[in-house]
Design a protein around this motif. Sequence first.
Motif, mmCIF file in Angstrom:
data_model
loop_
_atom_site.group_PDB
_atom_site.id
_atom_site.type_symbol
_atom_site.label_atom_id
_atom_site.label_comp_id
_atom_site.label_asym_id
_atom_site.label_seq_id
_atom_site.Cartn_x
_atom_site.Cartn_y
_atom_site.Cartn_z
ATOM 1 N N TYR A 51 0.820 -1.210 0.000
ATOM 2 C CA TYR A 51 0.000 0.000 0.000
ATOM 3 C C TYR A 51 0.855 1.262 0.000
ATOM 4 C CZ TYR A 51 -4.221 -2.658 1.045
ATOM 5 O OH TYR A 51 -5.286 -3.518 0.988
ATOM 6 N N THR A 52 0.419 2.226 -0.810
ATOM 7 C CA THR A 52 0.950 3.577 -0.705
ATOM 8 C C THR A 52 0.520 4.179 0.634
ATOM 9 O OG1 THR A 52 0.987 3.974 -3.091
ATOM 10 C CG2 THR A 52 0.754 5.904 -1.675
ATOM 11 N N MET A 53 1.429 4.913 1.239
ATOM 12 C CA MET A 53 1.149 5.566 2.521
ATOM 13 C C MET A 53 1.294 7.085 2.375
ATOM 14 S SD MET A 53 0.381 3.116 4.550
ATOM 15 C CE MET A 53 0.413 3.973 6.132
ATOM 16 N N GLY A 54 0.495 7.797 3.141
ATOM 17 C CA GLY A 54 0.539 9.250 3.061
ATOM 18 C C GLY A 54 0.527 9.908 4.426
ATOM 19 N N TRP A 55 0.951 11.168 4.425
ATOM 20 C CA TRP A 55 0.856 12.043 5.601
ATOM 21 C C TRP A 55 -0.019 13.237 5.224
ATOM 22 C CZ3 TRP A 55 2.525 11.028 10.453
ATOM 23 C CH2 TRP A 55 3.495 10.048 10.634
ATOM 24 N N PHE A 56 -0.913 13.580 6.121
ATOM 25 C CA PHE A 56 -1.748 14.760 5.995
ATOM 26 C C PHE A 56 -1.610 15.554 7.285
ATOM 27 C CE2 PHE A 56 -4.551 14.063 2.259
ATOM 28 C CZ PHE A 56 -4.101 12.811 1.889
ATOM 29 N N ARG A 57 -2.079 16.795 7.248
ATOM 30 C CA ARG A 57 -2.079 17.612 8.464
ATOM 31 C C ARG A 57 -3.316 18.474 8.492
ATOM 32 N NH1 ARG A 57 3.024 21.704 7.145
ATOM 33 N NH2 ARG A 57 1.950 22.955 5.536
ATOM 34 N N GLN A 58 -3.681 18.840 9.722
ATOM 35 C CA GLN A 58 -4.861 19.679 9.898
ATOM 36 C C GLN A 58 -4.588 20.694 11.003
ATOM 37 O OE1 GLN A 58 -8.499 17.521 10.632
ATOM 38 N NE2 GLN A 58 -9.743 19.243 9.933
ATOM 39 N N ALA A 59 -4.623 21.950 10.626
ATOM 40 C CA ALA A 59 -4.480 23.044 11.585
ATOM 41 C C ALA A 59 -5.868 23.430 12.079
ATOM 42 C CB ALA A 59 -3.789 24.223 10.920
ATOM 43 N N PRO A 60 -5.952 24.079 13.239
ATOM 44 C CA PRO A 60 -7.254 24.471 13.790
ATOM 45 C C PRO A 60 -8.052 25.321 12.807
ATOM 46 C CG PRO A 60 -5.558 24.728 15.438
ATOM 47 C CD PRO A 60 -4.848 24.400 14.166
ATOM 48 N N GLY A 61 -9.305 24.930 12.573
ATOM 49 C CA GLY A 61 -10.167 25.689 11.692
ATOM 50 C C GLY A 61 -9.903 25.508 10.208
ATOM 51 N N MET A 62 -8.992 24.587 9.889
ATOM 52 C CA MET A 62 -8.613 24.394 8.486
ATOM 53 C C MET A 62 -8.992 22.982 8.037
ATOM 54 S SD MET A 62 -7.182 27.298 7.786
ATOM 55 C CE MET A 62 -6.172 27.050 6.335
ATOM 56 N N GLU A 63 -9.045 22.824 6.720
ATOM 57 C CA GLU A 63 -9.264 21.498 6.163
ATOM 58 C C GLU A 63 -8.001 20.652 6.325
ATOM 59 O OE1 GLU A 63 -13.067 21.937 5.292
ATOM 60 O OE2 GLU A 63 -12.008 20.189 4.493
ATOM 61 N N ARG A 64 -8.199 19.334 6.369
ATOM 62 C CA ARG A 64 -7.054 18.440 6.389
ATOM 63 C C ARG A 64 -6.398 18.478 5.008
ATOM 64 N NH1 ARG A 64 -7.791 12.684 9.242
ATOM 65 N NH2 ARG A 64 -8.720 14.168 10.708
ATOM 66 N N GLU A 65 -5.085 18.668 4.985
ATOM 67 C CA GLU A 65 -4.400 18.840 3.716
ATOM 68 C C GLU A 65 -3.284 17.817 3.527
ATOM 69 O OE1 GLU A 65 -2.456 22.633 3.402
ATOM 70 O OE2 GLU A 65 -1.125 22.259 5.098
ATOM 71 N N VAL A 96 0.270 16.302 2.716
ATOM 72 C CA VAL A 96 1.651 16.705 2.987
ATOM 73 C C VAL A 96 2.626 15.920 2.107
ATOM 74 C CG1 VAL A 96 3.487 16.791 4.716
ATOM 75 C CG2 VAL A 96 1.132 17.366 5.365
ATOM 76 N N ALA A 97 2.549 14.596 2.189
ATOM 77 C CA ALA A 97 3.492 13.768 1.446
ATOM 78 C C ALA A 97 2.927 12.352 1.314
ATOM 79 C CB ALA A 97 4.848 13.723 2.152
ATOM 80 N N ALA A 98 3.439 11.625 0.322
ATOM 81 C CA ALA A 98 3.050 10.230 0.146
ATOM 82 C C ALA A 98 4.212 9.459 -0.458
ATOM 83 C CB ALA A 98 1.822 10.109 -0.739
ATOM 84 N N GLU A 118 8.599 3.137 -4.410
ATOM 85 C CA GLU A 118 8.832 4.175 -3.401
ATOM 86 C C GLU A 118 8.943 5.565 -4.023
ATOM 87 O OE1 GLU A 118 10.808 1.176 -0.088
ATOM 88 O OE2 GLU A 118 11.666 3.161 -0.382
ATOM 89 N N THR A 119 8.152 5.797 -5.043
ATOM 90 C CA THR A 119 8.027 7.151 -5.567
ATOM 91 C C THR A 119 7.444 8.049 -4.483
ATOM 92 O OG1 THR A 119 7.663 6.342 -7.810
ATOM 93 C CG2 THR A 119 6.923 8.582 -7.325
ATOM 94 N N THR A 120 7.974 9.249 -4.372
ATOM 95 C CA THR A 120 7.496 10.171 -3.340
ATOM 96 C C THR A 120 6.777 11.363 -3.957
ATOM 97 O OG1 THR A 120 9.659 11.267 -3.304
ATOM 98 C CG2 THR A 120 9.285 9.519 -1.691
ATOM 99 N N TYR A 121 5.858 11.909 -3.185
ATOM 100 C CA TYR A 121 5.045 13.048 -3.589
ATOM 101 C C TYR A 121 5.019 14.038 -2.425
ATOM 102 C CZ TYR A 121 3.281 9.317 -6.627
ATOM 103 O OH TYR A 121 3.175 8.259 -7.496
ATOM 104 N N TYR A 122 5.067 15.313 -2.742
ATOM 105 C CA TYR A 122 5.072 16.341 -1.702
ATOM 106 C C TYR A 122 4.178 17.510 -2.098
ATOM 107 C CZ TYR A 122 9.236 13.925 0.009
ATOM 108 O OH TYR A 122 10.109 12.982 0.478
ATOM 109 N N SER A 123 3.599 18.137 -1.080
ATOM 110 C CA SER A 123 2.916 19.393 -1.346
ATOM 111 C C SER A 123 3.973 20.469 -1.575
ATOM 112 C CB SER A 123 2.033 19.776 -0.164
ATOM 113 O OG SER A 123 2.828 20.091 0.966
ATOM 114 N N ASP A 124 3.600 21.503 -2.286
ATOM 115 C CA ASP A 124 4.551 22.576 -2.563
ATOM 116 C C ASP A 124 5.036 23.237 -1.282
ATOM 117 O OD1 ASP A 124 2.921 23.734 -5.629
ATOM 118 O OD2 ASP A 124 4.383 22.131 -5.278
ATOM 119 N N SER A 125 4.194 23.257 -0.261
ATOM 120 C CA SER A 125 4.543 23.970 0.969
ATOM 121 C C SER A 125 5.635 23.265 1.771
ATOM 122 C CB SER A 125 3.301 24.156 1.833
ATOM 123 O OG SER A 125 2.756 22.900 2.196
ATOM 124 N N VAL A 126 5.858 21.988 1.531
ATOM 125 C CA VAL A 126 6.869 21.268 2.319
ATOM 126 C C VAL A 126 8.020 20.736 1.464
ATOM 127 C CG1 VAL A 126 5.068 20.569 3.934
ATOM 128 C CG2 VAL A 126 5.845 18.945 2.192
#
Length: 124
Positions: A32-46, A48-50, A56-64
């Motif tokens: 299985y592909t695995m991912g990381w998400f994050r959620q700040a107070p009052g924000m949608e879960r977004e 982060v990386a997978a 083992e191809t990796t994916y990242y959000s632009d912010s990280v």
Amino acid sequence: QVQLVESGGGLVQTGGSLRLSCAASGYTFNTYTMGWFRQAPGMEREFVAAISSSDETTYYSDSVKGRFTISRDNAKNTVYLQMNGLKPGDTAVYYCARRGYRASVLVRDGYDYWGQGTQVTVSS
């Protein structure tokens, strides 16, 4: 049953580093592909990386991109998120998740199991 347990969160100053871990059990981790998400107070879960299961191809959000590194150890059924150069904007609860559906790795809907989350707080 499938379980995902995150650890490694905490309080760190701007510019510091943390390594999050997510221990998986109850299924064949290396398929299985695995991912990381994050959620700040009052924000949608977004997204982060997978990391894919096959090559083992990796994916990242632009912010990280360039600061965070995702990796996996299939022998230990664990996925990691190394976070360097942390900023106050990285403050959030971080969740690991298993991609169980045929959807983009970037979207929440593609993930079927989630951990309970670990808090990361970056002070200025």
